[in-house]
Write a protein that holds these residues in place. Structure first.
Motif, mmCIF file in Angstrom:
data_model
loop_
_atom_site.group_PDB
_atom_site.id
_atom_site.type_symbol
_atom_site.label_atom_id
_atom_site.label_comp_id
_atom_site.label_asym_id
_atom_site.label_seq_id
_atom_site.Cartn_x
_atom_site.Cartn_y
_atom_site.Cartn_z
ATOM 1 N N ARG A 31 0.127 -14.515 4.429
ATOM 2 C CA ARG A 31 0.813 -13.230 4.325
ATOM 3 C C ARG A 31 2.219 -13.509 3.812
ATOM 4 N NH1 ARG A 31 0.135 -12.584 10.297
ATOM 5 N NH2 ARG A 31 0.379 -14.749 9.834
ATOM 6 N N ASN A 32 2.728 -12.627 2.939
ATOM 7 C CA ASN A 32 4.039 -12.820 2.326
ATOM 8 C C ASN A 32 4.802 -11.511 2.292
ATOM 9 O OD1 ASN A 32 3.634 -15.628 1.086
ATOM 10 N ND2 ASN A 32 1.889 -14.485 0.303
ATOM 11 N N TRP A 33 6.124 -11.607 2.497
ATOM 12 C CA TRP A 33 7.013 -10.454 2.415
ATOM 13 C C TRP A 33 8.261 -10.853 1.656
ATOM 14 C CZ3 TRP A 33 4.574 -12.029 6.856
ATOM 15 C CH2 TRP A 33 3.681 -11.134 7.433
ATOM 16 N N ASN A 56 3.823 -4.014 3.168
ATOM 17 C CA ASN A 56 3.004 -4.737 2.188
ATOM 18 C C ASN A 56 3.150 -6.231 2.487
ATOM 19 O OD1 ASN A 56 1.895 -6.031 -0.016
ATOM 20 N ND2 ASN A 56 2.946 -4.790 -1.543
ATOM 21 N N ASP A 57 2.080 -6.865 2.971
ATOM 22 C CA ASP A 57 2.144 -8.292 3.308
ATOM 23 C C ASP A 57 1.532 -9.171 2.221
ATOM 24 O OD1 ASP A 57 -0.560 -7.859 3.644
ATOM 25 O OD2 ASP A 57 -0.642 -8.604 5.703
ATOM 26 N N ASP A 58 1.555 -8.683 0.975
ATOM 27 C CA ASP A 58 1.027 -9.444 -0.164
ATOM 28 C C ASP A 58 2.031 -9.439 -1.309
ATOM 29 O OD1 ASP A 58 -0.745 -10.888 -1.807
ATOM 30 O OD2 ASP A 58 -1.567 -9.037 -2.642
ATOM 31 N N TRP A 86 3.925 -6.375 -8.091
ATOM 32 C CA TRP A 86 4.449 -5.188 -7.431
ATOM 33 C C TRP A 86 5.863 -4.913 -7.907
ATOM 34 C CZ3 TRP A 86 1.010 -2.731 -4.417
ATOM 35 C CH2 TRP A 86 0.001 -3.470 -3.793
ATOM 36 N N SER A 87 6.298 -3.658 -7.800
ATOM 37 C CA SER A 87 7.698 -3.319 -8.033
ATOM 38 C C SER A 87 8.184 -2.408 -6.915
ATOM 39 C CB SER A 87 7.901 -2.641 -9.390
ATOM 40 O OG SER A 87 7.329 -1.350 -9.393
ATOM 41 N N SER A 88 9.485 -2.455 -6.676
ATOM 42 C CA SER A 88 10.123 -1.611 -5.672
ATOM 43 C C SER A 88 11.550 -1.362 -6.139
ATOM 44 C CB SER A 88 10.111 -2.320 -4.311
ATOM 45 O OG SER A 88 10.690 -1.515 -3.318
ATOM 46 N N ARG A 95 19.718 -2.797 0.441
ATOM 47 C CA ARG A 95 19.529 -2.725 1.899
ATOM 48 C C ARG A 95 18.198 -2.080 2.277
ATOM 49 N NH1 ARG A 95 24.709 -2.891 0.890
ATOM 50 N NH2 ARG A 95 26.116 -4.029 2.255
ATOM 51 N N THR A 96 17.813 -1.043 1.544
ATOM 52 C CA THR A 96 16.513 -0.405 1.769
ATOM 53 C C THR A 96 15.793 -0.290 0.433
ATOM 54 O OG1 THR A 96 17.389 1.856 1.532
ATOM 55 C CG2 THR A 96 17.344 0.902 3.765
ATOM 56 N N TRP A 97 14.463 -0.236 0.505
ATOM 57 C CA TRP A 97 13.626 -0.302 -0.696
ATOM 58 C C TRP A 97 12.508 0.726 -0.624
ATOM 59 C CZ3 TRP A 97 14.856 -3.407 -4.760
ATOM 60 C CH2 TRP A 97 15.880 -4.332 -4.529
ATOM 61 N N SER A 98 12.070 1.166 -1.786
ATOM 62 C CA SER A 98 10.930 2.081 -1.865
ATOM 63 C C SER A 98 9.640 1.325 -1.533
ATOM 64 C CB SER A 98 10.832 2.671 -3.272
ATOM 65 O OG SER A 98 10.485 1.656 -4.214
ATOM 66 N N ARG A 99 8.627 2.081 -1.244
ATOM 67 C CA ARG A 99 7.293 1.494 -1.060
ATOM 68 C C ARG A 99 6.894 0.821 -2.377
ATOM 69 N NH1 ARG A 99 4.371 3.045 2.891
ATOM 70 N NH2 ARG A 99 2.359 2.056 3.106
#
Length: 167
Positions: A31-33, A56-58, A86-88, A95-99
Protein backbone atom coordinates in the motif's frame (compact mmCIF):
# COMPACT_ATOMS: atom_id res chain seq x y z
CA UNK A 1 8.12 -1.62 8.34
CA UNK A 2 6.96 1.94 7.76
CA UNK A 3 8.97 3.21 4.81
CA UNK A 4 9.14 6.75 3.41
CA UNK A 5 10.71 7.52 0.03
CA UNK A 6 11.40 10.41 -2.29
CA UNK A 7 11.90 10.20 -6.06
CA UNK A 8 11.31 13.83 -7.10
CA UNK A 9 13.23 17.01 -6.35
CA UNK A 10 12.28 19.62 -3.80
CA UNK A 11 10.16 22.22 -5.61
CA UNK A 12 10.35 25.97 -4.94
CA UNK A 13 6.91 27.58 -5.04
CA UNK A 14 6.34 31.12 -6.37
CA UNK A 15 6.01 32.41 -2.77
CA UNK A 16 9.42 30.92 -1.86
CA UNK A 17 8.11 27.97 0.16
CA UNK A 18 9.73 24.60 -0.46
CA UNK A 19 7.70 21.48 -1.20
CA UNK A 20 9.18 18.00 -0.93
CA UNK A 21 7.05 15.26 -2.55
CA UNK A 22 7.38 12.04 -0.53
CA UNK A 23 5.54 8.75 -0.24
CA UNK A 24 4.86 6.20 2.45
CA UNK A 25 4.99 2.50 1.71
CA UNK A 26 3.61 -0.36 3.77
CA UNK A 27 4.36 -3.91 2.71
CA UNK A 28 2.40 -7.17 2.77
CA UNK A 29 0.09 -6.24 1.19
CA UNK A 30 1.68 -3.36 -0.71
CA UNK A 31 0.00 0.00 0.00
CA UNK A 32 1.31 3.48 -0.87
CA UNK A 33 0.31 7.05 -0.05
CA UNK A 34 1.78 10.28 -1.42
CA UNK A 35 2.37 13.33 0.75
CA UNK A 36 3.99 16.78 0.72
CA UNK A 37 6.37 18.15 3.33
CA UNK A 38 6.54 21.97 3.42
CA UNK A 39 9.31 24.33 4.55
CA UNK A 40 8.62 28.03 5.05
CA UNK A 41 12.16 28.91 6.21
CA UNK A 42 14.38 27.81 3.33
CA UNK A 43 14.65 24.19 4.47
CA UNK A 44 15.69 24.74 8.09
CA UNK A 45 12.49 23.12 9.36
CA UNK A 46 9.82 20.98 7.69
CA UNK A 47 6.15 20.33 8.36
CA UNK A 48 4.61 17.00 9.08
CA UNK A 49 3.58 15.14 5.89
CA UNK A 50 0.37 16.46 4.32
CA UNK A 51 -1.26 13.42 2.74
CA UNK A 52 -2.45 13.55 -0.88
CA UNK A 53 -5.77 11.67 -0.91
CA UNK A 54 -5.32 9.40 2.12
CA UNK A 55 -8.30 7.30 0.93
CA UNK A 56 -6.30 6.11 -2.12
CA UNK A 57 -3.69 3.55 -1.00
CA UNK A 58 -2.31 2.96 -4.52
CA UNK A 59 -0.23 6.06 -5.26
CA UNK A 60 3.46 6.82 -4.84
CA UNK A 61 6.45 8.50 -6.52
CA UNK A 62 4.66 11.89 -6.55
CA UNK A 63 5.85 15.02 -8.31
CA UNK A 64 4.30 18.47 -8.09
CA UNK A 65 4.23 21.65 -10.15
CA UNK A 66 2.87 25.14 -9.49
CA UNK A 67 0.38 26.26 -12.13
CA UNK A 68 -0.50 29.84 -13.07
CA UNK A 69 -3.05 31.17 -10.60
CA UNK A 70 -1.52 29.39 -7.62
CA UNK A 71 -2.97 25.89 -7.96
CA UNK A 72 -0.60 22.94 -7.46
CA UNK A 73 -0.82 19.78 -9.56
CA UNK A 74 0.50 16.49 -8.20
CA UNK A 75 0.95 13.43 -10.45
CA UNK A 76 1.56 10.02 -8.88
CA UNK A 77 2.40 6.48 -9.90
CA UNK A 78 -0.07 3.64 -9.42
CA UNK A 79 0.94 0.05 -8.80
CA UNK A 80 -2.28 -1.92 -8.95
CA UNK A 81 -4.91 -0.18 -11.08
CA UNK A 82 -3.30 -1.00 -14.44
CA UNK A 83 -0.43 1.37 -13.61
CA UNK A 84 -2.66 4.31 -14.59
CA UNK A 85 -1.16 7.43 -13.03
CA UNK A 86 -3.18 9.61 -10.66
CA UNK A 87 -3.48 13.38 -10.35
CA UNK A 88 -4.61 15.62 -7.51
CA UNK A 89 -4.72 19.40 -7.00
CA UNK A 90 -4.19 21.76 -4.08
CA UNK A 91 -5.32 25.36 -3.70
CA UNK A 92 -3.67 26.00 -0.32
CA UNK A 93 0.02 25.47 -1.00
CA UNK A 94 0.02 21.69 -0.58
CA UNK A 95 -1.71 21.35 2.77
CA UNK A 96 -4.91 19.78 1.45
CA UNK A 97 -5.56 17.95 -1.82
CA UNK A 98 -8.47 16.95 -4.02
CA UNK A 99 -9.51 13.34 -4.39
CA UNK A 100 -7.14 11.71 -6.88
CA UNK A 101 -8.27 11.16 -10.46
CA UNK A 102 -6.93 8.57 -12.91
CA UNK A 103 -5.01 10.17 -15.79
CA UNK A 104 -5.98 7.34 -18.16
CA UNK A 105 -2.49 6.23 -19.16
CA UNK A 106 0.28 4.25 -17.44
CA UNK A 107 3.48 5.64 -16.04
CA UNK A 108 5.98 5.43 -13.22
CA UNK A 109 8.31 8.06 -11.77
CA UNK A 110 6.47 11.16 -13.04
CA UNK A 111 8.43 14.39 -13.51
CA UNK A 112 6.56 17.63 -14.24
CA UNK A 113 7.84 20.76 -15.98
CA UNK A 114 5.81 23.85 -16.86
CA UNK A 115 7.59 25.62 -19.71
CA UNK A 116 7.83 29.38 -20.18
CA UNK A 117 5.17 28.97 -22.90
CA UNK A 118 2.79 27.32 -20.38
CA UNK A 119 3.12 23.88 -21.94
CA UNK A 120 2.98 21.29 -19.18
CA UNK A 121 5.34 18.36 -19.73
CA UNK A 122 5.09 15.02 -17.95
CA UNK A 123 8.09 12.72 -18.29
CA UNK A 124 7.84 9.16 -16.94
CA UNK A 125 8.83 5.57 -17.48
CA UNK A 126 6.43 2.90 -18.68
CA UNK A 127 6.28 2.23 -21.50
CA UNK A 128 9.99 2.83 -21.96
CA UNK A 129 10.96 6.40 -21.15
CA UNK A 130 8.03 8.53 -22.24
CA UNK A 131 6.59 12.03 -22.43
CA UNK A 132 3.06 13.41 -22.43
CA UNK A 133 2.29 17.11 -22.86
CA UNK A 134 -0.70 19.24 -21.98
CA UNK A 135 -1.71 22.52 -23.63
CA UNK A 136 -4.40 23.18 -20.99
CA UNK A 137 -2.40 22.82 -17.75
CA UNK A 138 -3.15 19.14 -17.18
CA UNK A 139 -6.84 18.95 -18.01
CA UNK A 140 -6.09 16.84 -21.11
CA UNK A 141 -2.91 15.09 -22.24
CA UNK A 142 -1.32 14.19 -25.57
CA UNK A 143 -0.76 10.67 -26.78
CA UNK A 144 2.40 9.02 -25.45
CA UNK A 145 5.68 10.17 -27.01
CA UNK A 146 8.27 7.41 -26.64
CA UNK A 147 11.62 9.05 -25.90
CA UNK A 148 13.68 5.89 -25.38
CA UNK A 149 13.17 2.14 -25.05
CA UNK A 150 14.88 2.17 -21.63
CA UNK A 151 12.29 1.18 -19.05
CA UNK A 152 14.17 1.89 -15.81
CA UNK A 153 14.66 5.64 -16.21
CA UNK A 154 13.75 8.28 -13.65
CA UNK A 155 13.39 11.13 -16.13
CA UNK A 156 13.89 14.81 -15.46
CA UNK A 157 13.74 17.92 -17.63
CA UNK A 158 14.96 21.50 -17.72
CA UNK A 159 14.15 24.39 -20.03
CA UNK A 160 17.29 25.92 -21.54
CA UNK A 161 17.65 29.72 -21.91
CA UNK A 162 16.79 29.45 -25.64
CA UNK A 163 13.53 27.56 -24.89
CA UNK A 164 14.75 24.07 -25.82
CA UNK A 165 13.90 21.32 -23.35
CA UNK A 166 16.66 19.00 -22.14
CA UNK A 167 15.02 15.64 -21.28
Amino acid sequence: NDHWGCSSPIRVLPDGKLLMPVYRELLDPLRNWSAMIISEDGGKTWSRPHMVDPDNDDNDEPDVVALPGGELLCVMRANVQGNTMWSSTSRDGGRTWSRSQALGFPGHCPYLLLTSRNILLLGHRLPGTSLHYSLDLGKTWSENVLMDQVSGAYPSMVEMPDGRILF
